[in-house]
Design a protein around this motif. Structure first.
Motif, PDB file in Angstrom:
ATOM      1  N   ARG A  31     -50.235  20.602  -5.360  1.00 47.39           N
ATOM      2  CA  ARG A  31     -48.911  20.144  -5.802  1.00 47.39           C
ATOM      3  C   ARG A  31     -48.032  21.338  -6.138  1.00 47.39           C
ATOM      4  NH1 ARG A  31     -48.414  14.843  -4.532  1.00 47.39           N
ATOM      5  NH2 ARG A  31     -50.546  14.093  -4.406  1.00 47.39           N
ATOM      6  N   ARG A  32     -46.754  21.198  -5.856  1.00 47.36           N
ATOM      7  CA  ARG A  32     -45.790  22.230  -6.250  1.00 47.36           C
ATOM      8  C   ARG A  32     -45.903  22.509  -7.748  1.00 47.36           C
ATOM      9  NH1 ARG A  32     -41.116  21.831  -8.795  1.00 47.36           N
ATOM     10  NH2 ARG A  32     -40.287  19.752  -8.437  1.00 47.36           N
ATOM     11  N   MET A  33     -45.646  23.766  -8.131  1.00 47.65           N
ATOM     12  CA  MET A  33     -45.708  24.123  -9.559  1.00 47.65           C
ATOM     13  C   MET A  33     -44.496  23.542 -10.296  1.00 47.65           C
ATOM     14  SD  MET A  33     -46.984  27.900 -10.088  1.00 47.65           S
ATOM     15  CE  MET A  33     -47.469  29.004  -8.808  1.00 47.65           C
ATOM     16  N   PRO A  34     -44.713  22.858 -11.410  1.00 52.18           N
ATOM     17  CA  PRO A  34     -43.556  22.384 -12.161  1.00 52.18           C
ATOM     18  C   PRO A  34     -42.810  23.535 -12.838  1.00 52.18           C
ATOM     19  CG  PRO A  34     -45.599  21.805 -13.289  1.00 52.18           C
ATOM     20  CD  PRO A  34     -45.996  22.456 -12.002  1.00 52.18           C
ATOM     21  N   LYS A  35     -41.479  23.369 -12.920  1.00 55.62           N
ATOM     22  CA  LYS A  35     -40.666  24.335 -13.673  1.00 55.62           C
ATOM     23  C   LYS A  35     -40.556  23.838 -15.102  1.00 55.62           C
ATOM     24  CE  LYS A  35     -37.748  26.600 -10.367  1.00 55.62           C
ATOM     25  NZ  LYS A  35     -36.416  26.968  -9.976  1.00 55.62           N
ATOM     26  N   VAL A  36     -40.843  24.721 -16.026  1.00 59.69           N
ATOM     27  CA  VAL A  36     -40.879  24.335 -17.436  1.00 59.69           C
ATOM     28  C   VAL A  36     -39.978  25.284 -18.233  1.00 59.69           C
ATOM     29  CG1 VAL A  36     -42.383  24.009 -19.444  1.00 59.69           C
ATOM     30  CG2 VAL A  36     -43.299  23.635 -17.143  1.00 59.69           C
ATOM     31  N   ALA A  37     -39.169  24.725 -19.123  1.00 60.49           N
ATOM     32  CA  ALA A  37     -38.407  25.556 -20.067  1.00 60.49           C
ATOM     33  C   ALA A  37     -38.860  25.217 -21.477  1.00 60.49           C
ATOM     34  CB  ALA A  37     -36.908  25.293 -19.927  1.00 60.49           C
ATOM     35  N   VAL A  38     -39.046  26.239 -22.279  1.00 59.30           N
ATOM     36  CA  VAL A  38     -39.438  26.036 -23.687  1.00 59.30           C
ATOM     37  C   VAL A  38     -38.307  26.584 -24.550  1.00 59.30           C
ATOM     38  CG1 VAL A  38     -41.120  26.567 -25.476  1.00 59.30           C
ATOM     39  CG2 VAL A  38     -41.891  26.269 -23.114  1.00 59.30           C
ATOM     40  N   ILE A  39     -37.728  25.705 -25.383  1.00 58.67           N
ATOM     41  CA  ILE A  39     -36.567  26.088 -26.191  1.00 58.67           C
ATOM     42  C   ILE A  39     -36.970  26.205 -27.659  1.00 58.67           C
ATOM     43  CG2 ILE A  39     -34.222  25.420 -26.897  1.00 58.67           C
ATOM     44  CD1 ILE A  39     -34.055  23.738 -24.304  1.00 58.67           C
ATOM     45  N   ASP A  40     -36.749  27.378 -28.242  1.00 57.78           N
ATOM     46  CA  ASP A  40     -36.904  27.563 -29.693  1.00 57.78           C
ATOM     47  C   ASP A  40     -35.579  27.177 -30.334  1.00 57.78           C
ATOM     48  OD1 ASP A  40     -39.418  28.865 -30.378  1.00 57.78           O
ATOM     49  OD2 ASP A  40     -38.717  30.626 -29.311  1.00 57.78           O
ATOM     50  N   SER A  41     -35.606  26.309 -31.368  1.00 54.82           N
ATOM     51  CA  SER A  41     -34.325  25.992 -31.999  1.00 54.82           C
ATOM     52  C   SER A  41     -34.427  26.047 -33.523  1.00 54.82           C
ATOM     53  CB  SER A  41     -33.834  24.612 -31.540  1.00 54.82           C
ATOM     54  OG  SER A  41     -34.497  23.603 -32.238  1.00 54.82           O
ATOM     55  N   GLY A  42     -33.382  26.545 -34.155  1.00 55.58           N
ATOM     56  CA  GLY A  42     -33.322  26.625 -35.619  1.00 55.58           C
ATOM     57  C   GLY A  42     -32.548  27.858 -36.058  1.00 55.58           C
ATOM     58  N   ASP A  43     -31.628  27.658 -37.044  1.00 54.83           N
ATOM     59  CA  ASP A  43     -30.822  28.781 -37.554  1.00 54.83           C
ATOM     60  C   ASP A  43     -31.675  29.850 -38.216  1.00 54.83           C
ATOM     61  OD1 ASP A  43     -28.515  27.670 -36.702  1.00 54.83           O
ATOM     62  OD2 ASP A  43     -27.847  26.942 -38.672  1.00 54.83           O
TER      63      ASP A  43
ATOM     64  N   ARG B 148     -40.566  29.312 -18.547  1.00 53.98           N
ATOM     65  CA  ARG B 148     -39.736  30.344 -19.185  1.00 53.98           C
ATOM     66  C   ARG B 148     -39.274  29.863 -20.557  1.00 53.98           C
ATOM     67  NH1 ARG B 148     -35.912  27.974 -15.446  1.00 53.98           N
ATOM     68  NH2 ARG B 148     -33.946  27.469 -16.472  1.00 53.98           N
ATOM     69  N   ARG B 149     -38.867  30.828 -21.375  1.00 53.49           N
ATOM     70  CA  ARG B 149     -38.470  30.546 -22.747  1.00 53.49           C
ATOM     71  C   ARG B 149     -36.964  30.693 -22.870  1.00 53.49           C
ATOM     72  NH1 ARG B 149     -37.795  33.033 -27.168  1.00 53.49           N
ATOM     73  NH2 ARG B 149     -38.081  35.164 -26.402  1.00 53.49           N
ATOM     74  N   ILE B 150     -36.355  29.815 -23.671  1.00 59.43           N
ATOM     75  CA  ILE B 150     -34.908  29.890 -23.912  1.00 59.43           C
ATOM     76  C   ILE B 150     -34.709  29.941 -25.439  1.00 59.43           C
ATOM     77  CG2 ILE B 150     -32.713  28.605 -23.762  1.00 59.43           C
ATOM     78  CD1 ILE B 150     -33.732  27.375 -21.130  1.00 59.43           C
ATOM     79  N   GLY B 151     -33.763  30.761 -25.884  1.00 60.04           N
ATOM     80  CA  GLY B 151     -33.447  30.797 -27.315  1.00 60.04           C
ATOM     81  C   GLY B 151     -33.947  32.052 -27.988  1.00 60.04           C
ATOM     82  N   PRO B 152     -33.976  32.042 -29.334  1.00 60.22           N
ATOM     83  CA  PRO B 152     -33.739  30.900 -30.213  1.00 60.22           C
ATOM     84  C   PRO B 152     -32.280  30.434 -30.206  1.00 60.22           C
ATOM     85  CG  PRO B 152     -34.192  32.895 -31.496  1.00 60.22           C
ATOM     86  CD  PRO B 152     -34.358  33.260 -30.068  1.00 60.22           C
ATOM     87  N   VAL B 153     -32.140  29.113 -30.364  1.00 63.72           N
ATOM     88  CA  VAL B 153     -30.851  28.446 -30.281  1.00 63.72           C
ATOM     89  C   VAL B 153     -30.463  27.972 -31.682  1.00 63.72           C
ATOM     90  CG1 VAL B 153     -29.745  26.403 -29.314  1.00 63.72           C
ATOM     91  CG2 VAL B 153     -31.378  27.663 -27.936  1.00 63.72           C
TER      92      VAL B 153
END
Ligand SMILES: Nc1nc2c(c(=O)[nH]1)N[C@H]1C(S)=C(S)[C@@H](COP(=O)(O)OP(=O)(O)OC[C@H]3O[C@@H](n4cnc5c(N)ncnc54)[C@H](O)[C@@H]3O)O[C@H]1N2
Ligand code: MOO
Length: 407
Positions: free
Chosen positions: A173-185, A219-224
């Motif tokens: 199966r094709r590899m899924p694309k995953v984003a991980v978002i860190d959130s918090g002031d 991949r990782r996104i943030g911190p937001v």
């Protein structure tokens, strides 16, 4: 807002897996398929062994000529078969893995013979049964038969089996694309310059690391920061992803904005709150993309241990299901407690522990913010809701964590 009543773990997992769409098939080199999941049953393109082989170094004889002595008339070595004919009173020198001469039916070990020139005599035992040292043609598999089932995760032996069965490529199966978002002031991007009113963002890196042994493009996104606009901006950044994982902001506080941000972004909440500790505030939402694709969002609670436990029970199974795994959910093993445990309330609990191969020692510090005891753990001890106190020596179920191994 109190929120809906938490649902049992199995129900929540079943709901999540029912949202999962298995990803399209692609063909990859067998040698680079480690960790992928086979998308179709694999049938052997050849028979192995392709002929009767000797399993030992010795001498090949005909079947009704077992008293000797014998005259050695040739050799069958691996890759160089003997092509002549073998008569009574004759023997062929044969090595492990070499093809049996057409007329031979017995291999006598060289340790059981004495050789003088080209003459051999029996000094030890004949094989019992006589065909004992022969691997028959097709012993391992035969052409046209299934050697690997759909949904199996490809490990080193599967790679060897697929090559032996005559395949250079295999469907996965094709590899899924995953984003991980860190959130918090409160989250600082740089752990080296983190002021007292902040903490280093650590969940995103932990979660990307947790999914990385799977064949995913993460991949990782943030911190937001804690604003609707910033969260929606982060979701937009993840618009190409099959799965979006957030950590933090899933609970009931004034700054817990993941649910409203998802709603504004066009995602539909499927469920929120599961009866487990840690991890109760987990949420799952789904969004239909304009290109017809589906995105699944899993909002994990921000406490680091809650994030890890919920990722283990939800994110990993979802990814395995999308990758076509035959068995997406983790399987516990049974072991015994090294120390007593207190009674459990109305939420099923996953306690951190260290399993030494025989028994499990629960960590003293079980706070869902305690990374030190999480890092020292290699299992989650599964304690059912309303379980009474347990004594040392009692049986418990544990889930093995891939958390740095057990060395
Ligand atoms: N009144 C109530 N309060 C809380 C409830 C509740 O039912 N009623 N539930 C508690 C439970 S259980 C959990 S779990 C937490 C989870 O809340 P959130 O998902 O909203 O998480 P935050 O409040 O944003 O953060 C909690 C904690 O974790 C730290 N954190 C967050 N993100 C990260 C990150 N990326 N890296 C490292 N650490 C992170 C954050 O600083 C907080 O300390 O809510 C309870 N409250
Ligand atoms: O459920 Mo929370 O995750 O206990 O800390």
């Amino acid at each position: 807002m109190a929120g809906p009543a938490p649902i049992p773990l199995e129900d929540a997992q079943a709901r999540l897996l029912s949202l999962a769409q298995v990803l399209p098939v692609e063909r990859v080199d067998v040698e680079s398929a480690l960790g992928r999941f086979l998308a179709e049953p694999l049938l052997a393109r050849r028979t192995q062994p392709a002929a009767h082989l000797s399993a030992m170094d010795g001498y090949a004889l005909t079947k009704d000529d077992l008293s000797g002595p014998w005259q050695v008339i040739g050799e069958s070595a691996a890759g160089h078969p003997f092509t002549g004919t073998l008569q009574k009173g004759e023997a062929v020198r044969i090595s492990t893995g070499a093809i049996m001469p057409a007329d031979a039916a017995v291999v006598v070990l060289q340790e059981d013979l004495k050789r003088e020139g080209d003459r051999i005599t029996l000094t030890g035992d004949l094989p019992e049964p006589p065909h004992r040292h022969i691997r028959p043609c097709g012993m391992d598999f035969t052409a046209g038969h299934q050697v690997l089932a759909e949904g199996v995760r490809i490990g080193p032996a599967h790679i060897a089996l697929a090559l032996s069965a005559g395949h250079r490529h295999m469907p996965v199966r094709r590899m899924p694309k995953v984003a991980v978002i860190d959130s918090g002031d409160e989250l600082a991007a740089d752990p080296e310059t983190c002021p007292t009113h902040q903490i280093p963002a650590s969940n995103g890196a932990m979660l990307v690391s947790l999914v990385s042994p799977l064949p995913v493009d993460a991949r990782r996104i943030g911190p937001v920061p804690d604003t609707l606009e910033a969260l929606i901006g982060a979701f937009d950044e993840a618009a190409d992803c099959d799965v979006i994982v957030t950590s933090g902001g899933a609970s009931v506080g004034d700054h817990d904005l993941v649910r409203p941000a998802l709603e504004r972004w066009g995602a539909r909440l499927d469920f929120w709150r599961v009866a487990i500790k840690p991890g109760k505030p987990i949420l799952v939402a789904k969004r239909e993309r304009s290109d017809g694709g589906t995105q699944i969002v899993i909002g994990l609670p921000g406490n680091p241990v809650s994030s890890m436990v919920t990722a283990y029970h939800f994110v990993l199974p979802l990814l395995r299901a999308m990758l076509g795994a035959a068995r997406p959910l983790p399987m516990p093993i049974s072991t015994v407690l090294d120390a007593p445990l207190r009674a459990i309330g109305h939420r099923r609990e996953f306690l951190r522990g260290y399993w030494n191969g025989k028994s499990v020692m629960p960590m003293t510090l079980q706070d869902s913010g305690a990374l030190s005891s999480l890092a020292a753990s290699n299992v989650l001890i599964d304690r059912p809701a309303h379980a009474p106190a347990a004594a040392a020596g009692e049986a418990v179920r544990v889930f093995l964590l891939e958390n740095g191994g057990i060395a």
